[in-house]
Write a protein that holds these residues in place. Structure first.
Motif, mmCIF file in Angstrom:
data_model
loop_
_atom_site.group_PDB
_atom_site.id
_atom_site.type_symbol
_atom_site.label_atom_id
_atom_site.label_comp_id
_atom_site.label_asym_id
_atom_site.label_seq_id
_atom_site.Cartn_x
_atom_site.Cartn_y
_atom_site.Cartn_z
ATOM 1 N N PHE A 1 0.836 -1.205 0.000
ATOM 2 C CA PHE A 1 0.000 0.000 0.000
ATOM 3 C C PHE A 1 0.871 1.256 0.000
ATOM 4 O O PHE A 1 0.665 2.183 -0.783
ATOM 5 N N PHE A 2 1.889 1.270 0.864
ATOM 6 C CA PHE A 2 2.727 2.472 0.959
ATOM 7 C C PHE A 2 3.690 2.596 -0.215
ATOM 8 O O PHE A 2 4.199 3.682 -0.482
ATOM 9 N N ALA A 3 3.911 1.476 -0.944
ATOM 10 C CA ALA A 3 4.748 1.548 -2.150
ATOM 11 C C ALA A 3 4.105 2.453 -3.189
ATOM 12 O O ALA A 3 4.781 3.035 -4.044
ATOM 13 N N LEU A 4 2.764 2.575 -3.112
ATOM 14 C CA LEU A 4 2.047 3.406 -4.091
ATOM 15 C C LEU A 4 2.027 4.878 -3.686
ATOM 16 O O LEU A 4 1.505 5.719 -4.413
ATOM 17 N N ASN A 5 2.572 5.200 -2.507
ATOM 18 C CA ASN A 5 2.469 6.550 -1.968
ATOM 19 C C ASN A 5 3.214 7.571 -2.819
ATOM 20 O O ASN A 5 4.438 7.524 -2.931
ATOM 21 N N PRO A 6 2.498 8.547 -3.404
ATOM 22 C CA PRO A 6 3.197 9.579 -4.166
ATOM 23 C C PRO A 6 3.675 10.734 -3.277
ATOM 24 O O PRO A 6 4.466 11.563 -3.719
ATOM 25 N N PHE A 7 3.192 10.798 -2.023
ATOM 26 C CA PHE A 7 3.555 11.941 -1.154
ATOM 27 C C PHE A 7 4.662 11.530 -0.189
ATOM 28 O O PHE A 7 4.402 11.241 0.974
ATOM 29 N N LYS A 8 5.899 11.511 -0.677
ATOM 30 C CA LYS A 8 6.973 11.057 0.201
ATOM 31 C C LYS A 8 7.287 12.096 1.275
ATOM 32 O O LYS A 8 7.703 11.759 2.380
ATOM 33 N N SER A 9 7.085 13.373 0.951
ATOM 34 C CA SER A 9 7.574 14.410 1.859
ATOM 35 C C SER A 9 6.535 14.831 2.898
ATOM 36 O O SER A 9 6.873 15.542 3.838
ATOM 37 N N GLY A 10 5.276 14.424 2.728
ATOM 38 C CA GLY A 10 4.263 14.819 3.704
ATOM 39 C C GLY A 10 3.774 16.239 3.477
ATOM 40 O O GLY A 10 4.012 16.847 2.430
ATOM 41 N N LEU A 11 3.069 16.760 4.498
ATOM 42 C CA LEU A 11 2.432 18.071 4.370
ATOM 43 C C LEU A 11 2.726 18.849 5.639
ATOM 44 O O LEU A 11 2.612 18.327 6.742
ATOM 45 N N ASN A 12 3.137 20.098 5.506
ATOM 46 C CA ASN A 12 3.380 20.909 6.694
ATOM 47 C C ASN A 12 2.907 22.331 6.444
ATOM 48 O O ASN A 12 3.602 23.139 5.848
ATOM 49 N N THR A 13 1.677 22.619 6.861
ATOM 50 C CA THR A 13 1.114 23.955 6.723
ATOM 51 C C THR A 13 0.687 24.403 8.116
ATOM 52 O O THR A 13 0.631 23.582 9.039
ATOM 53 N N PRO A 14 0.375 25.701 8.290
ATOM 54 C CA PRO A 14 -0.050 26.151 9.628
ATOM 55 C C PRO A 14 -1.266 25.396 10.150
ATOM 56 O O PRO A 14 -1.471 25.319 11.359
ATOM 57 N N PHE A 15 -2.120 24.877 9.269
ATOM 58 C CA PHE A 15 -3.324 24.217 9.760
ATOM 59 C C PHE A 15 -3.276 22.696 9.696
ATOM 60 O O PHE A 15 -3.912 22.022 10.490
ATOM 61 N N LEU A 16 -2.566 22.156 8.721
ATOM 62 C CA LEU A 16 -2.528 20.705 8.588
ATOM 63 C C LEU A 16 -1.093 20.220 8.527
ATOM 64 O O LEU A 16 -0.260 20.814 7.838
ATOM 65 N N ARG A 17 -0.836 19.160 9.247
ATOM 66 C CA ARG A 17 0.511 18.613 9.223
ATOM 67 C C ARG A 17 0.434 17.090 9.304
ATOM 68 O O ARG A 17 -0.087 16.531 10.273
ATOM 69 N N TYR A 18 0.910 16.431 8.241
ATOM 70 C CA TYR A 18 0.960 14.968 8.230
ATOM 71 C C TYR A 18 2.313 14.542 7.694
ATOM 72 O O TYR A 18 2.865 15.206 6.810
ATOM 73 N N ASN A 19 2.827 13.416 8.180
ATOM 74 C CA ASN A 19 4.029 12.877 7.539
ATOM 75 C C ASN A 19 3.611 12.158 6.245
ATOM 76 O O ASN A 19 2.411 12.000 5.970
ATOM 77 N N GLY A 20 4.585 11.709 5.476
ATOM 78 C CA GLY A 20 4.317 11.152 4.152
ATOM 79 C C GLY A 20 3.333 10.003 4.178
ATOM 80 O O GLY A 20 2.337 10.004 3.442
ATOM 81 N N ASN A 21 3.549 9.038 5.056
ATOM 82 C CA ASN A 21 2.676 7.868 5.113
ATOM 83 C C ASN A 21 1.258 8.243 5.570
ATOM 84 O O ASN A 21 0.273 7.774 5.010
ATOM 85 N N ASP A 22 1.192 9.107 6.602
ATOM 86 C CA ASP A 22 -0.127 9.517 7.098
ATOM 87 C C ASP A 22 -0.911 10.243 6.016
ATOM 88 O O ASP A 22 -2.126 10.057 5.878
#
Lengths: 331, 291
Positions: free
Chosen positions: A133-154
């Motif tokens: 499942f995670f092999a298909l992940n296109p978001f390796k770097s994750g998300l870091n904004t003032p309102f939302l923050r997730y690591n790549g897998n999340d």
């Protein structure tokens, strides 16, 4: 106090993995309880079956992930049949007793020493069963904004999870507004009347139990994959009751209720926790009143208080219709 | 079924068919829609129903009367599959249906209403009606999510529902919740809903209970209309004026047994019937009281 951090944590939780899990669990319950009037108090069992199917089959039996997911759906259908065949002909309360017991039986089997080799006992199963499942992940770097923050897998879990929620919700919406959904709602109101009009009530109740159970197993898939582990004690009765809380918070028998309920539930839980934590460490709340270690428990008390207020002032939930609730008194 | 000519109503046909029959319990009828034999239902030590033979004439309005606890409703529940017998069998249109589950009985064209009205409260009046339409494609789980497969049928069901609601003067309440109706209106709704199933035999369990006098007249009219539309009606009732007014044939039950049957004017003078309602010694003098 770091309000940016509090906002970031709260909003990330509001749209996060737990929100998806509880939204799916509550969508299943909405089919059972909201539309058909089936008192399923064992939704945790369906989540456990979904989660353990994925983990066990991939780790111990080397199934490919897609096959394990299919098997998970099949297993939840089998569980629904096992629960439904003996109880759906009986009064509603019997289903409640049987489901709550069945969910506990599943949890106890999962943590038993006998099946330690396959189910991992009380430690559960940890492993890379989600790597396909995670092999298909296109978001390796994750998300870091003032309102939302997730690591790549999340972030990958959140994106696919919400896509799944939307698809499931769309199918539910189609189903409940169809003549099939009308039969379910009628069964909720009065089974005998529905029988007297030539509908096979038992068959419809079984279909409802199966469909809601499958959606419950989807929640189990998300639970297992997002954490890359399954632990038996995560699937206790508390999980079922939180799912009911989410459903009733949103308003039972409303298509969007589970999503709204789940978002609000997790937003409040994390928001209150972060506020308390920061207030305690900044000294606004004295240590003798609330210690840092007590915050985790106190947030549940405050959320409970909030839910009590909601039930008193808006018993129909966020989306519910108060008029409709009043009719329940069988005037 | 012969269509009524311009001056003979179905009432006259039913009365003519029943005219020559000896009014004794279990007598055979020229064209029975229901034939029941040795129907026994026991609750523990109590025999609630013990009917040795009964035939219900097609196309007529038959009343089932009797004092409280006579077993009328239990007999209704047995015939429609809502309760299981200890022994006995019965047929509908010549087909044995004893042991058939209630939904299959309804699909065969034998539809009942309930003593305590079962309106589906949190459904609208129109949805109550549409639910009862038969052979709905959209009621299958495989087709439910594909509206284009059942939209046309749904429209037809809606049209028929509205037609019936107009006839039963409930069309103004079309989009109200059924719970918002009065007791009498719920009785009307239940009857209209039963007609959506297109039954051959309509079984009404105390249709007049709790209905105000004005609505009673219109309910009576509707029941007579059922017969004129070619349906057979069997109803349980306590209201003797109503029984006398609309029934072509009356069956009297007491303590689970059929004690009399016949045309209303004859049955109501029957000694067994008076005894059943008032007790066998109601007109004998109480000697002790004299002293």
């Amino acid at each position: 106090m770091d309000f940016i951090f509090i906002a970031q944590q709260s909003f990330s939780a509001a749209l996060g993995v737990n929100t998806i899990i509880f939204a799916l669990a509550a969508i299943g319950l909405n089919m059972h309880f909201g539309y058909t009037g089936l008192l399923n108090f064992g939704q945790a069992g369906f989540l456990a079956v979904g989660a353990y199917s994925v983990a066990t089959l991939v780790v111990s039996f080397n199934f490919p992930l897609w096959a394990a997911l299919l098997a998970g759906i099949l297993n939840s259908v089998i569980l629904a049949l096992l629960l439904g065949l003996p109880t759906l002909r009986l009064r509603a309360d019997y289903l409640a007793i049987v489901t709550i017991a069945a969910a506990e039986i599943i949890r106890q089997i999962a943590r038993s020493a006998t099946f330690n080799k396959y189910l991992g006992g009380s430690d559960g199963i940890t492993g890379k069963f989600g790597k396909d499942f995670f092999a298909l992940n296109p978001f390796k770097s994750g998300l870091n904004t003032p309102f939302l923050r997730y690591n790549g897998n999340d972030l990958w879990v959140v994106v696919t999870g919400w896509a799944l929620v939307i698809v499931v919700l769309f199918v539910m919406w189609l189903l409940v507004r169809s003549p099939w959904g009308r039969v379910l709602k009628s069964i909720r109101e009065d089974e005998e009347a529905v029988r007297s009009l030539g509908k096979n009530v038992y068959l419809y109740k079984m279909q409802s139990l199966i469909i809601g159970g499958i959606v419950g197993s989807f929640a189990g898939f998300v639970y297992a994959l997002s954490r890359q582990s399954v632990q038996p004690d995560n699937y206790g009765t508390a999980l079922t009751f939180f799912a009911y809380t989410v459903l009733i918070l949103g308003g039972a028998a409303r298509v969007f209720a589970p999503i709204a309920g789940s978002i609000i539930f997790w937003f409040l839980l994390v928001f209150i926790e972060q506020m308390l934590r920061q207030a305690v460490s900044a000294g606004y709340i004295p240590e003798w009143l609330i210690g840092v270690n007590q915050v985790g428990q106190i947030r549940f008390m405050l959320v409970g208080l909030g839910l009590m207020m909601l039930m008193i002032f808006r018993p129909q939930g966020i989306f519910g219709d108060r008029k409709e609730l009043a009719l329940d008194a069988r005037a | 079924m012969p269509a009524p000519s311009q001056n003979t109503s179905r009432r006259d046909i039913a009365l003519a068919a029943l005219a020559g029959i000896t009014p004794t319990p279990g007598v055979s009828k020229p064209d029975p829609i229901i034939v029941a034999d040795h129907v026994v239902r026991k609750f523990g030590g109590l025999t609630a129903v013990n009917v040795s033979h009964l035939e219900i004439q097609r196309g007529a309005i038959t009343a089932l009367i009797g004092p409280n606890g006579a077993g009328k409703t239990t007999f209704f529940n047995l015939l429609t599959g809502f309760d299981q017998v200890n022994e006995g069998s019965w047929s509908f249109n010549g087909v044995k249906i004893s042991g058939t589950p209630p939904h299959k009985v309804a699909r065969m064209g034998m539809v009942r209403t309930f003593q305590l009205t079962k309106a589906l409260y949190r459904l609208t009046v129109i949805d109550n009606m549409r639910l009862a339409a038969t052979k709905q494609k959209g009621e299958s789980i495989l087709r439910a999510a594909l509206p284009f497969l059942w939209n046309a049928q749904e429209k037809a069901a809606t049209a028929r529902s509205e037609e019936l609601l107009t006839r039963f003067k409930l069309i103004d309440k079309r989009d109200d919740f059924a719970a918002a109706l009065s007791g009498g209106q719920r009785k009307l709704l239940e009857m209209a809903r039963a007609l959506m199933v297109e039954p051959e035999l309509v079984m009404l369990d105390e249709p007049m209970a709790g209905v105000n006098p004005a609505l009673k007249q219109s309910l009576l009219g509707h029941i007579k209309d059922l017969r004129e539309d070619g349906m057979t009606v069997l109803f349980v009732e306590h209201d003797m004026d109503m029984v006398r007014d609309i029934s072509d044939w009356v069956i009297v039950m007491a303590q689970g047994v059929i004690v009399a049957e016949g045309p209303p004017n004859i049955v109501m003078r029957d000694k067994a019937v008076i005894d059943a309602y008032l007790g066998a010694h109601h007109d004998s003098t109480l000697e002790q009281d004299r002293g």
